[in-house]
Design an enzyme around this catalytic site. Structure first.
Site, PDB file in Angstrom:
ATOM      1  N   LYS A  94       1.048  -1.096   0.325  1.00  0.00           N
ATOM      2  CA  LYS A  94       0.148   0.732   0.200  1.00  0.00           C
ATOM      3  C   LYS A  94       0.601   1.359  -0.328  1.00  0.00           C
ATOM      4  O   LYS A  94       1.746   1.486   1.145  1.00  0.00           O
ATOM      5  CB  LYS A  94      -0.917  -0.090   1.289  1.00  0.00           C
ATOM      6  N   GLY A 155      -8.419   8.062   9.637  1.00  0.00           N
ATOM      7  CA  GLY A 155      -8.956   8.542  11.293  1.00  0.00           C
ATOM      8  C   GLY A 155      -9.819   8.830  11.758  1.00  0.00           C
ATOM      9  O   GLY A 155     -10.677   8.909  12.878  1.00  0.00           O
ATOM     10  N   ASN A 203      -9.990   1.190   9.467  1.00  0.00           N
ATOM     11  CA  ASN A 203      -8.651   0.326  10.588  1.00  0.00           C
ATOM     12  C   ASN A 203      -9.459   1.252  11.174  1.00  0.00           C
ATOM     13  O   ASN A 203      -9.952   0.475  12.665  1.00  0.00           O
ATOM     14  CB  ASN A 203      -7.410   0.493  10.414  1.00  0.00           C
ATOM     15  N   THR A 204      -9.067   1.944  11.718  1.00  0.00           N
ATOM     16  CA  THR A 204      -9.343   2.970  12.681  1.00  0.00           C
ATOM     17  C   THR A 204     -10.945   2.495  13.770  1.00  0.00           C
ATOM     18  O   THR A 204     -10.822   2.785  15.248  1.00  0.00           O
ATOM     19  CB  THR A 204      -9.408   4.401  12.738  1.00  0.00           C
TER      20      THR A 204
END
Lengths: 253, 67
Positions: A94, A155, A203-204
């Protein structure tokens, strides 16, 4: 099936290993969410206080997606990619080139440069970008396997703030589009899939929830629902009512 | 003694030290790190034989959580 490089995946939810309070939750999250690809980061070992290697918490059948976070230009991204591959993480990478500390916006120009070099060198390249059609075309030409435009800042949990541009990218892309960053709720994920994204990376929202396994499962259901909605070609919104029952009176036909 | 750059900081080590010896000195788990000398990755099975020289730039890298 989601095809990335020469691999196929049944899950369209990519996950990340950042921000977990307890790394043991990673495995449980992967089991419950069915996610088959997970991101990891590389850093210098803190010699005063050596950290735990996150690879110890990821089951072997999961495809690793090392990111180049920490890279401020294409050269640094290429260097990190090579370290990850040499370390045995496979050839997925990535690309994440960031030097804007406030919004963590990726540098599309450096990302295109790094993609060119790494794709030529046999990597399966997944570039994280600011949504932009021209950049996506250039990445396609440079050999990217997918494009990963952001929904909103990393995030932030702010959802699909870039939705109209994402729709244009999805309409015009010849390679899979994975919406990465900013997805904070299962409804955001479902929405990304409804408009035709091939996958999402979260993710977050999962890692910082009080129950990452449960959150992972919720996101995975949302991704599946959104995908099915897209495939079933749900109809567009209308300003006026459109009767679902016959419009004739009850007894006078 | 020779002077190397270890993760961008000066470090004095014994002459003829191998990478494996350095890892041991630092009390690191050899299985959970990647070692790089002057931008070249030194594979795990080469660390024992790789003798560090004065001025070498050594990086010790690991995998952390990230999105």
């Amino acid at each position: 099936m989601l095809k990335i490089g020469d691999k196929e995946f049944s899950s369209r939810l990519l996950s990340g290993t950042g921000k977990f309070r307890d790394k043991n939750d990673i495995k449980k999250m992967l089991e419950k969410s069915g996610s088959q690809i997970i991101t990891i980061a590389l850093r210098r070992v803190n010699l005063e206080n050596p950290q735990d290697n996150v690879l110890n918490y990821i089951p072997k059948h999961i495809t690793l997606l090392p990111n180049t976070s920490g890279a401020r230009n294409a050269d640094e991204a290429v260097r990190i990619a090579n370290i990850a591959r040499e370390a045995g993480c496979g050839d997925f990478i990535k690309i994440e080139v960031i030097h804007d500390a406030k919004y963590l916006m990726p540098d599309n120009e450096e990302t295109i440069k790094a993609t060119k070099i790494l794709a030529k060198d046999g990597f399966t390249v997944l570039p994280y970008i600011m949504p932009d059609i021209v950049t996506c075309k250039k990445l396609e030409d440079a050999g990217a396997s997918v494009v990963m435009p952001l929904g909103s800042p990393i995030g932030s949990n702010a959802g699909l703030q870039t939705k109209s541009i994402l729709e244009m990218i999805i309409e015009n892309s010849n390679i899979p589009v994975i919406v990465d960053a900013g997805i904070g709720l299962p409804s955001h994920a479902a929405n990304a899939m409804e408009i035709g994204a091939d996958a999402v990376l979260i993710n977050t929202a999962i890692a910082t929830s009080s129950n990452p396994a449960l959150a992972g499962e919720a996101f995975s259901l949302a991704v599946r629902a959104g995908r099915m909605a897209y495939l079933s070609k749900l109809q567009k919104q209308s300003q006026y009512a459109n009767a679902s029952s016959p419009l004739t009176g009850f007894l006078n036909l | 003694m020779i002077k190397i750059k270890l993760n961008n900081k000066d470090k004095d080590i014994e002459e003829n030290s191998s990478i494996s010896a350095l890892i041991e000195l630092l009390e690191l788990n050899p299985h959970s790190i990647v070692t790089e000398v002057n931008l070249n990755i030194i594979q795990k099975d080469k660390r024992e034989d790789y003798i560090l020289n004065d001025g070498d730039k050594v990086e010790i890298i690991t995998f952390l959580g990230g999105g």
